[in-house]
Structure formats: structure tokens, C-alpha cells
Design a protein around this motif. Structure first.
Motif, PDB file in Angstrom:
ATOM      1  N   GLU A   1       1.104  -1.209   0.062  1.00  0.00           N
ATOM      2  CA  GLU A   1      -0.268  -0.149  -0.158  1.00  0.00           C
ATOM      3  C   GLU A   1       1.162   1.076  -0.173  1.00  0.00           C
ATOM      4  OE1 GLU A   1      -2.326  -1.113   3.470  1.00  0.00           O
ATOM      5  OE2 GLU A   1      -3.855  -1.482   2.512  1.00  0.00           O
ATOM      6  N   ASN A   2       1.719   1.530   1.373  1.00  0.00           N
ATOM      7  CA  ASN A   2       2.313   2.239   1.036  1.00  0.00           C
ATOM      8  C   ASN A   2       3.431   2.815  -0.487  1.00  0.00           C
ATOM      9  OD1 ASN A   2       2.055   2.941   3.623  1.00  0.00           O
ATOM     10  ND2 ASN A   2       3.880   1.929   4.052  1.00  0.00           N
ATOM     11  N   LEU A   3       4.304   1.657  -1.319  1.00  0.00           N
ATOM     12  CA  LEU A   3       5.306   2.036  -2.100  1.00  0.00           C
ATOM     13  C   LEU A   3       3.641   2.359  -3.211  1.00  0.00           C
ATOM     14  CD1 LEU A   3       7.574   1.196  -3.887  1.00  0.00           C
ATOM     15  CD2 LEU A   3       6.091  -1.268  -4.342  1.00  0.00           C
ATOM     16  N   ALA A   4       2.751   1.881  -3.415  1.00  0.00           N
ATOM     17  CA  ALA A   4       1.393   2.186  -4.117  1.00  0.00           C
ATOM     18  C   ALA A   4       1.214   3.594  -4.347  1.00  0.00           C
ATOM     19  CB  ALA A   4       0.923   0.934  -4.369  1.00  0.00           C
ATOM     20  N   ARG A   5       1.012   3.880  -2.723  1.00  0.00           N
ATOM     21  CA  ARG A   5       0.738   5.695  -2.457  1.00  0.00           C
ATOM     22  C   ARG A   5       2.176   6.340  -3.094  1.00  0.00           C
ATOM     23  NH1 ARG A   5      -1.220   3.347   2.899  1.00  0.00           N
ATOM     24  NH2 ARG A   5      -3.146   3.010   2.762  1.00  0.00           N
ATOM     25  N   ARG A   6       3.497   5.601  -2.768  1.00  0.00           N
ATOM     26  CA  ARG A   6       4.411   6.342  -3.508  1.00  0.00           C
ATOM     27  C   ARG A   6       4.560   6.938  -5.278  1.00  0.00           C
ATOM     28  NH1 ARG A   6       7.850   3.699   0.545  1.00  0.00           N
ATOM     29  NH2 ARG A   6       8.486   2.580  -1.655  1.00  0.00           N
ATOM     30  N   GLN A   7       3.434   6.171  -5.751  1.00  0.00           N
ATOM     31  CA  GLN A   7       4.360   5.442  -6.829  1.00  0.00           C
ATOM     32  C   GLN A   7       2.657   6.259  -7.717  1.00  0.00           C
ATOM     33  OE1 GLN A   7       7.436   5.327  -8.029  1.00  0.00           O
ATOM     34  NE2 GLN A   7       6.778   4.384  -9.079  1.00  0.00           N
ATOM     35  N   SER A   8       1.586   6.036  -6.742  1.00  0.00           N
ATOM     36  CA  SER A   8      -0.191   6.391  -7.922  1.00  0.00           C
ATOM     37  C   SER A   8       0.584   8.098  -8.467  1.00  0.00           C
ATOM     38  CB  SER A   8      -1.167   6.157  -6.594  1.00  0.00           C
ATOM     39  OG  SER A   8      -1.212   7.029  -5.555  1.00  0.00           O
TER      40      SER A   8
END
Ligand code: RIB
Ligand code: CA
Length: 318
Positions: free
Chosen positions: A311-318
Motif C-alpha cells: 500500500e505504501n509503495l503504491a501510494r508513493r507511485q500513484s
């Protein structure tokens, strides 16, 4: 040592759960993914190299080298797993062709060079058939003393096989390579099906990830949808076994599993039990332990950790 960043090389056959392990490494501040080395297994090596490059691009990590390795086992015929990982190796996920080229260095040479250049510093996480590592050992035996630790996803100790009734896929694809590695003296922690089959990613877990609108969460959903269909059809499991991320997680959360020192070997002789991994629990062979074997896990603690970090990685990449 608190705060010590682990420098990791991930030897992989991407592969759906391999891709999840790559994303978990990129999402974990405790580790620094130095390189990926690729071999055959879930799909052929060239496809695996492309998949690794595409997953790194998805996560904005194109600076990480991907080194192609062996494209067939030492002795066995090539075996891949399209029924498990789909024709591309990433299930229903469709990633753009990678713009970054693969490294020009061969995986075996990269393993030796990186491990010998940083004695005591490199943690090798091997989540594929062990062909690259076996040949690295034959070419440079000194990596045994130079590597910091080796975490291997593979084998089935008290658990049934997932490729034959007795054998686990990574070992069965290249049992001779596994035999070389298991008896090499490397500081091995083995992560067999005994613990990975405790770690099931469910549709509810994936739905939680999709609440973060991101190409990464959509990739996880599309790749694992195929993987879940396989597990349901072939093994009656509701969800999918995420083997490789568990092995990766042990680099920074070793207390997710309980391990025992055991002498473990691999059957390389019998057609019926080829690739079966055997542990000597009662010391009957009078041989010293050659690895730490994980036999129990904390599954939901691991799944929660995995979900939070993706989730954290996705938030950083979104
Ligand atoms: O048996 C499971 C292992 O085989 C995992 O590493 C999976 O990716 C395949 O390589
Ligand atoms: Ca794998």
C-alpha cells in the motif's frame, strides 16, 4: 544491528510471487535491492528477464540491474509452469515492454563479483531453481565464506510437494543444482512449503490493496487473479500461496518464522521421489546440520506486513 540496511541480491524466476517479492523489497526501507539475477522456472529465462525489467519499471526502480542467467537445468529437461503463472509468467497482468535493457553481465558472474567485492555484506535471496547459484559455487567456491547469508525459498520437508506428490517446484526443476547448494557449506536458511503454505493471500487482501488506486495495486490484482484460479482449480485453496515474499521478508523480519538446524538433502536418484527434500530430524545419518529450516510461521502477521508495505509503495507511485 539496529538500522543496518541489508544489501540484497534476489535470484528469481519471475513469476507472479517472484514479482511480489521484488515489490516487497522495493517497499522495505530495511533492504537495498542491489541486483536481480534471473533463471528459468515459472517461465523461460528471456521472458523472466523481461518480466523483471517490467516490474522494476512499474515501481520506478529501473536503476537496478537485471542479469540473465542459465536457461536450462544442469541435467533435467526444461520445465516451466504456465498453468500456474500464465503464458507470460505474470498471470493476467499486462505490463508495457521494458525500456531498460538487461545487464550485459551474466547472472553467475554478477553473483560472484558482487559477493566477493563486499565480503560479509551481501544477503542472497534465492526464490527460483538454484541453477545460477550452483554454477556460481562451482566457479568461485569462496563465495561460501564471503556471502553474509542465503535465504532459499524451496523444498518440502514434512509438507506434500506442489509439483510431484513429494517435490517442490524450485527443487524439482533442478534437483542437481539444489543438491550442490544444500551441501556447499553456504549459511542457508531454507523457507519450504511447510511455512509458505501457511501464508495465503486472499481476495479480501487484494480488495484492500485496490482501495489504493495505483498501477502497482492493479498489477498485484491482475497477476494474483490468475494465481488464485490455479490454486482453486488444482489444490482447492481459496487465495494464493505467496512463497517468495515470505523468503524476502525474512531479511528484515526473521522472527516471522521459527527455524531448526537440520541436515537436509535432496533425492537426485529415484525417478519417483526425484527432487524430494529430506530432513534428518533425529540425527540418524550422524551428519551435522547444513541449514536452518523454517517450520512454522506467523502467517497473518506476514500478510499484514506485506499489505501495508505494498500500500505504501503504491501510494508513493500513484
Ligand atoms: O514452489 C514455489 C516456488 O516455485 C516459488 O518460488 C514459485 O515462484 C516457483 O518458482
Ligand atoms: Ca520463484
Amino acid at each position: 544491528m539496529a538500522g543496518h540496511v541489508k544489501h540484497i541480491i534476489l535470484d528469481t524466476d519471475p513469476g507472479i510471487d517472484d514479482a511480489l517479492a521484488i515489490l516487497l523489497a522495493l517497499a522495505s526501507p530495511e533492504v537495498r535491492l542491489e541486483a536481480l539475477t534471473v533463471t528459468m522456472g515459472n517461465c523461460a529465462t528471456p521472458q523472466g528477464v523481461n518480466n523483471a525489467l517490467s516490474v522494476l519499471e512499474l515501481a520506478g526502480a529501473t536503476h537496478i540491474p537485471v542479469a540473465p542467467g542459465l536457461d536450462r537445468p544442469l541435467i533435467q529437461p526444461l520445465l516451466t509452469a504456465p498453468e500456474t503463472h500464465g503464458s507470460t509468467g505474470l498471470g493476467y497482468a499486462r505490463l508495457p515492454p521494458p525500456r531498460q535493457p538487461a545487464a550485459s553481465q551474466h547472472a553467475v558472474d554478477l553473483l560472484i563479483e558482487r559477493i566477493m567485492a563486499a565480503r560479509g555484506e551481501i544477503t542472497l535471496v534465492a526464490v527460483a531453481p538454484l541453477t545460477n547459484l550452483a554454477l556460481a559455487l562451482r566457479r568461485e567456491p569462496a563465495i561460501v565464506e564471503a556471502v553474509r547469508e542465503v535465504i532459499i525459498m524451496g523444498g518440502a520437508i514434512r509438507h506434500e510437494g506442489n509439483t510431484t506428490p513429494l517435490a517442490e517446484f524450485n527443487v524439482y526443476v533442478d534437483p542437481h543444482a539444489a543438491h550442490i547448494v544444500y551441501h556447499s557449506g553456504l549459511p542457508i536458511t531454507l523457507v519450504p512449503l511447510d511455512v509458505t503454505y501457511q501464508c495465503i493471500l486472499t481476495q479480501a487482501d487484494v480488495d484492500r490493496l485496490l482501495a489504493v488506486d495505483s498501477p502497482i495495486t492493479r498489477f498485484v490484482a491482475d497477476s494474483t487473479r490468475f494465481y488464485m484460479e490455479f490454486h482453486d482449480e488444482y489444490q482447492g485453496i481459496q487465495g494464493c500461496v505467496i512463497n517468495d515474499p515470505l523468503a524476502l521478508a525474512l531479511t528484515f523480519a526473521p522472527d516471522l518464522v521459527e527455524t531448526r538446524p537440520l541436515h537436509v538433502t535432496v533425492d537426485i536418484h529415484s525417478p519417483l521421489s526425484l527432487g524430494k527434500t529430506m530432513a534428518d530430524f533425529y540425527g540418524m545419518w550422524a551428519k551435522p546440520p547444513n541449514m536452518q529450516v523454517a517450520l512454522n510461521a506467523q502467517p497473518r502477521r506476514f500478510i499484514e506486513l506485506f499489505l501495508e508495505r505494498i500500500e505504501n509503495l503504491a501510494r508513493r507511485q500513484s
